[in-house]
Write a protein that holds these residues in place. Structure first.
Motif, PDB file in Angstrom:
ATOM      1  N   ALA A   1      -5.081  -1.068  10.246  1.00 33.39           N
ATOM      2  CA  ALA A   1      -5.748  -2.315   9.861  1.00 33.39           C
ATOM      3  C   ALA A   1      -7.001  -2.460  10.729  1.00 33.39           C
ATOM      4  O   ALA A   1      -6.913  -2.799  11.913  1.00 33.39           O
ATOM      5  CB  ALA A   1      -4.802  -3.498  10.063  1.00 33.39           C
ATOM      6  N   THR A   2      -8.132  -2.191  10.141  1.00 38.67           N
ATOM      7  CA  THR A   2      -9.380  -2.097  10.906  1.00 38.67           C
ATOM      8  C   THR A   2      -9.679  -3.362  11.702  1.00 38.67           C
ATOM      9  O   THR A   2     -10.128  -3.293  12.857  1.00 38.67           O
ATOM     10  CB  THR A   2     -10.553  -1.795   9.948  1.00 38.67           C
ATOM     11  OG1 THR A   2     -10.271  -0.601   9.213  1.00 38.67           O
ATOM     12  CG2 THR A   2     -11.847  -1.623  10.718  1.00 38.67           C
ATOM     13  N   GLU A   3      -9.430  -4.526  11.129  1.00 37.23           N
ATOM     14  CA  GLU A   3      -9.765  -5.780  11.801  1.00 37.23           C
ATOM     15  C   GLU A   3      -8.999  -5.956  13.109  1.00 37.23           C
ATOM     16  O   GLU A   3      -9.420  -6.705  13.990  1.00 37.23           O
ATOM     17  CB  GLU A   3      -9.473  -6.965  10.873  1.00 37.23           C
ATOM     18  CG  GLU A   3     -10.258  -6.957   9.569  1.00 37.23           C
ATOM     19  CD  GLU A   3     -11.745  -7.136   9.783  1.00 37.23           C
ATOM     20  OE1 GLU A   3     -12.148  -8.219  10.235  1.00 37.23           O
ATOM     21  OE2 GLU A   3     -12.508  -6.192   9.510  1.00 37.23           O
ATOM     22  N   ASP A   4      -7.848  -5.263  13.260  1.00 38.11           N
ATOM     23  CA  ASP A   4      -7.027  -5.408  14.466  1.00 38.11           C
ATOM     24  C   ASP A   4      -7.447  -4.473  15.600  1.00 38.11           C
ATOM     25  O   ASP A   4      -6.984  -4.627  16.732  1.00 38.11           O
ATOM     26  CB  ASP A   4      -5.556  -5.097  14.142  1.00 38.11           C
ATOM     27  CG  ASP A   4      -4.942  -6.103  13.189  1.00 38.11           C
ATOM     28  OD1 ASP A   4      -5.461  -7.231  13.113  1.00 38.11           O
ATOM     29  OD2 ASP A   4      -3.946  -5.776  12.529  1.00 38.11           O
TER      30      ASP A   4
ATOM     31  N   GLU B   1      -2.472   4.861   8.185  1.00 39.03           N
ATOM     32  CA  GLU B   1      -3.014   3.546   7.841  1.00 39.03           C
ATOM     33  C   GLU B   1      -3.236   2.697   9.094  1.00 39.03           C
ATOM     34  O   GLU B   1      -2.315   2.493   9.895  1.00 39.03           O
ATOM     35  CB  GLU B   1      -2.066   2.821   6.889  1.00 39.03           C
ATOM     36  CG  GLU B   1      -2.583   1.484   6.398  1.00 39.03           C
ATOM     37  CD  GLU B   1      -3.784   1.637   5.477  1.00 39.03           C
ATOM     38  OE1 GLU B   1      -4.671   0.759   5.544  1.00 39.03           O
ATOM     39  OE2 GLU B   1      -3.840   2.612   4.704  1.00 39.03           O
TER      40      GLU B   1
ATOM     41  N   MET C   1       4.081  -8.440  10.645  1.00 42.97           N
ATOM     42  CA  MET C   1       2.729  -7.904  10.819  1.00 42.97           C
ATOM     43  C   MET C   1       2.538  -6.651   9.960  1.00 42.97           C
ATOM     44  O   MET C   1       1.509  -6.497   9.288  1.00 42.97           O
ATOM     45  CB  MET C   1       2.491  -7.566  12.296  1.00 42.97           C
ATOM     46  CG  MET C   1       2.297  -8.778  13.187  1.00 42.97           C
ATOM     47  SD  MET C   1       2.270  -8.337  14.962  1.00 42.97           S
ATOM     48  CE  MET C   1       0.843  -7.250  15.024  1.00 42.97           C
TER      49      MET C   1
ATOM     50  N   HIS D   1       2.671  -2.487   4.613  1.00 47.33           N
ATOM     51  CA  HIS D   1       3.757  -1.517   4.765  1.00 47.33           C
ATOM     52  C   HIS D   1       4.834  -1.728   3.704  1.00 47.33           C
ATOM     53  O   HIS D   1       5.306  -2.836   3.485  1.00 47.33           O
ATOM     54  CB  HIS D   1       4.382  -1.613   6.158  1.00 47.33           C
ATOM     55  CG  HIS D   1       5.266  -0.455   6.488  1.00 47.33           C
ATOM     56  ND1 HIS D   1       6.541  -0.336   5.979  1.00 47.33           N
ATOM     57  CD2 HIS D   1       5.056   0.654   7.250  1.00 47.33           C
ATOM     58  CE1 HIS D   1       7.077   0.788   6.433  1.00 47.33           C
ATOM     59  NE2 HIS D   1       6.204   1.403   7.201  1.00 47.33           N
TER      60      HIS D   1
ATOM     61  N   ASN E   1       2.330  -7.602   6.241  1.00 48.20           N
ATOM     62  CA  ASN E   1       1.063  -8.251   5.895  1.00 48.20           C
ATOM     63  C   ASN E   1      -0.108  -7.282   5.874  1.00 48.20           C
ATOM     64  O   ASN E   1      -1.170  -7.596   5.324  1.00 48.20           O
ATOM     65  CB  ASN E   1       0.784  -9.403   6.865  1.00 48.20           C
ATOM     66  CG  ASN E   1       1.722 -10.575   6.639  1.00 48.20           C
ATOM     67  OD1 ASN E   1       2.288 -10.744   5.561  1.00 48.20           O
ATOM     68  ND2 ASN E   1       1.918 -11.378   7.669  1.00 48.20           N
ATOM     69  N   ARG E   2       0.110  -6.105   6.444  1.00 43.43           N
ATOM     70  CA  ARG E   2      -0.909  -5.059   6.404  1.00 43.43           C
ATOM     71  C   ARG E   2      -0.553  -3.967   5.403  1.00 43.43           C
ATOM     72  O   ARG E   2      -1.159  -2.902   5.398  1.00 43.43           O
ATOM     73  CB  ARG E   2      -1.128  -4.507   7.813  1.00 43.43           C
ATOM     74  CG  ARG E   2      -1.842  -5.516   8.719  1.00 43.43           C
ATOM     75  CD  ARG E   2      -1.505  -5.336  10.180  1.00 43.43           C
ATOM     76  NE  ARG E   2      -2.187  -6.344  11.007  1.00 43.43           N
ATOM     77  CZ  ARG E   2      -1.751  -7.601  11.150  1.00 43.43           C
ATOM     78  NH1 ARG E   2      -0.656  -8.017  10.528  1.00 43.43           N
ATOM     79  NH2 ARG E   2      -2.417  -8.458  11.916  1.00 43.43           N
TER      80      ARG E   2
ATOM     81  N   GLY F   1      -3.698  -1.961  15.485  1.00 38.88           N
ATOM     82  CA  GLY F   1      -3.703  -2.021  14.029  1.00 38.88           C
ATOM     83  C   GLY F   1      -2.975  -0.905  13.314  1.00 38.88           C
ATOM     84  O   GLY F   1      -3.002  -0.850  12.078  1.00 38.88           O
TER      85      GLY F   1
ATOM     86  N   GLN G   1       0.823  -1.211   0.000  1.00 32.71           N
ATOM     87  CA  GLN G   1       0.000   0.000   0.000  1.00 32.71           C
ATOM     88  C   GLN G   1       0.857   1.262   0.000  1.00 32.71           C
ATOM     89  O   GLN G   1       2.028   1.248   0.379  1.00 32.71           O
ATOM     90  CB  GLN G   1      -0.904   0.001   1.239  1.00 32.71           C
ATOM     91  CG  GLN G   1      -1.901  -1.144   1.255  1.00 32.71           C
ATOM     92  CD  GLN G   1      -2.684  -1.225   2.549  1.00 32.71           C
ATOM     93  OE1 GLN G   1      -2.622  -0.343   3.370  1.00 32.71           O
ATOM     94  NE2 GLN G   1      -3.422  -2.305   2.722  1.00 32.71           N
TER      95      GLN G   1
ATOM     96  N   VAL H   1      -0.326   0.570  11.408  1.00 31.81           N
ATOM     97  CA  VAL H   1       0.708  -0.130  10.647  1.00 31.81           C
ATOM     98  C   VAL H   1       2.085   0.518  10.805  1.00 31.81           C
ATOM     99  O   VAL H   1       3.093  -0.175  10.985  1.00 31.81           O
ATOM    100  CB  VAL H   1       0.309  -0.215   9.155  1.00 31.81           C
ATOM    101  CG1 VAL H   1       1.390  -0.939   8.362  1.00 31.81           C
ATOM    102  CG2 VAL H   1      -1.026  -0.927   8.999  1.00 31.81           C
TER     103      VAL H   1
END
Length: 329
Positions: free
Chosen positions: A38-41, A36, A154, A160, A157-158, A128, A24, A130
């Motif tokens: 990671a919303t799920e985290d 940035e 981590m 960076h 995978n998000r 989350g 990204q 990043v």
């Protein structure tokens, strides 16, 4: 991002890395990347992660035989108002705003962070953020702490951009040459320009000579199967090492047709065009030298030295200089 993964092993621990998609914020402003999350985290006020809460509410919705609610999202909103007194989208927006407001100024601070300030970055990373994950990983790398690999993987995978390159640099410094190359390739394939322009360094050829051949072949075969991977170039180098000149030439010629995966048209810029020119000229030079009668390994060595590609040592020196400058202003 594509959910395809590869696994990095170091000191009996394994770290999965996503491959097969673009990282990204490749060409965006730094301020965008620093925001940035990671919303799920994200941790909700009740202590649950967003991803777990959403999955729980979706299961509840699906379990209702005759649901009053028109969709899972509507049910999620109702539950959010009941549990947190805010509709779902507003809740997430407010939490992100608070995380960014606390963390970003600390990441940009021009002073050495205190322990409470470092703890705030840790909280943001656990929620989350990043860039905070990357910040922690990079500083653990400076301390030669293996935990850097957890945080950097981590962050990668998000999405960076630089996290997997940091992993490569750390693993190389620890003598884990095969996994350092794996991370370097993954980083380059995801669009990290720094990693891509490091692939062709003479240092990588020296590194390859230190790796058990079977392990190296297996790793390159796995990664080379993904979207015009730069691993194809290293496969050609390996064939030359093995004395398989005809096969090595064939791989290099094929690589020359597509030396780097083309990004979406709107993302093709001058940097991408210049990289293609530099790498194409480099590979063409090797092929020309070999055709002229120069031994492949001699041709590769000479062209690498002439091109002056990026090395981990160069990167670390720049990072230290920039950090020193930042703290002195």
């Amino acid at each position: 991002m594509n959910k395809q993964t590869t696994s990095v092993s170091h000191n009996s621990a394994t770290y999965d890395l996503r491959i097969g998609g673009w990282l990204q914020h490749l060409h965006s402003d730094l301020s965008d990347a620093l925001k940035e999350i990671a919303t799920e985290d994200i941790l909700l006020p009740n202590g649950q992660q967003v991803g777990d809460y959403k999955a729980e509410k979706k299961d509840e919705y699906n379990a209702q035989s005759d649901s009053y609610y028109s969709s899972p999202k509507r049910y999620l909103n109702v539950c959010s108002v009941r549990d947190f007194r805010l509709d779902w989208d507003t809740l997430i927006k407010e939490i992100k705003k608070e995380i960014i407001g606390t963390c970003v100024p600390l990441l940009m601070a021009k002073h050495k962070l205190s322990e409470p300030e470092q703890y705030e970055i840790l909280k943001a990373a656990s929620n989350g953020h990043v860039a905070a994950m990357f910040w922690i990983g990079a500083r653990l790398r400076e301390k030669k702490d293996d935990n850097c690999l957890r945080w950097l993987s981590m962050a990668h995978n998000r999405g960076h951009v630089g996290a997997c390159y940091e992993m490569a640099a750390y693993l190389e410094s620890q003598g884990n040459h095969n996994e350092a190359l794996r991370c370097l390739i993954v980083s380059a394939d995801g669009g990290c320009d720094l990693a891509y322009m490091s692939i062709f360094s003479i240092d990588n050829l020296i590194t390859m000579s230190k790796i058990e051949q079977v392990s190296l072949e297996n790793m390159l075969d796995e990664i080379a199967a993904t979207h015009s991977s730069s691993a194809r170039y290293l496969e050609g180098m390996l064939l030359f090492f093995q004395g398989k000149e005809t096969e090595g030439l064939a791989v290099l010629k094929a690589f020359l047709k597509s030396p780097k995966r083309q990004p979406p048209k709107g993302s093709i810029d001058e940097v991408y065009e210049n990289q293609i020119k530099v790498v194409s000229s480099f590979v063409e030079g090797i092929l020309a030298d070999i055709a002229y009668g120069i031994h492949p390994l001699d041709a590769i060595h000479a062209r690498c030295e002439q091109a002056g590609f990026i090395k981990f040592k160069d990167y670390d020196e720049v990072v230290k200089a920039v950090e020193k400058m930042r703290l002195s202003t």
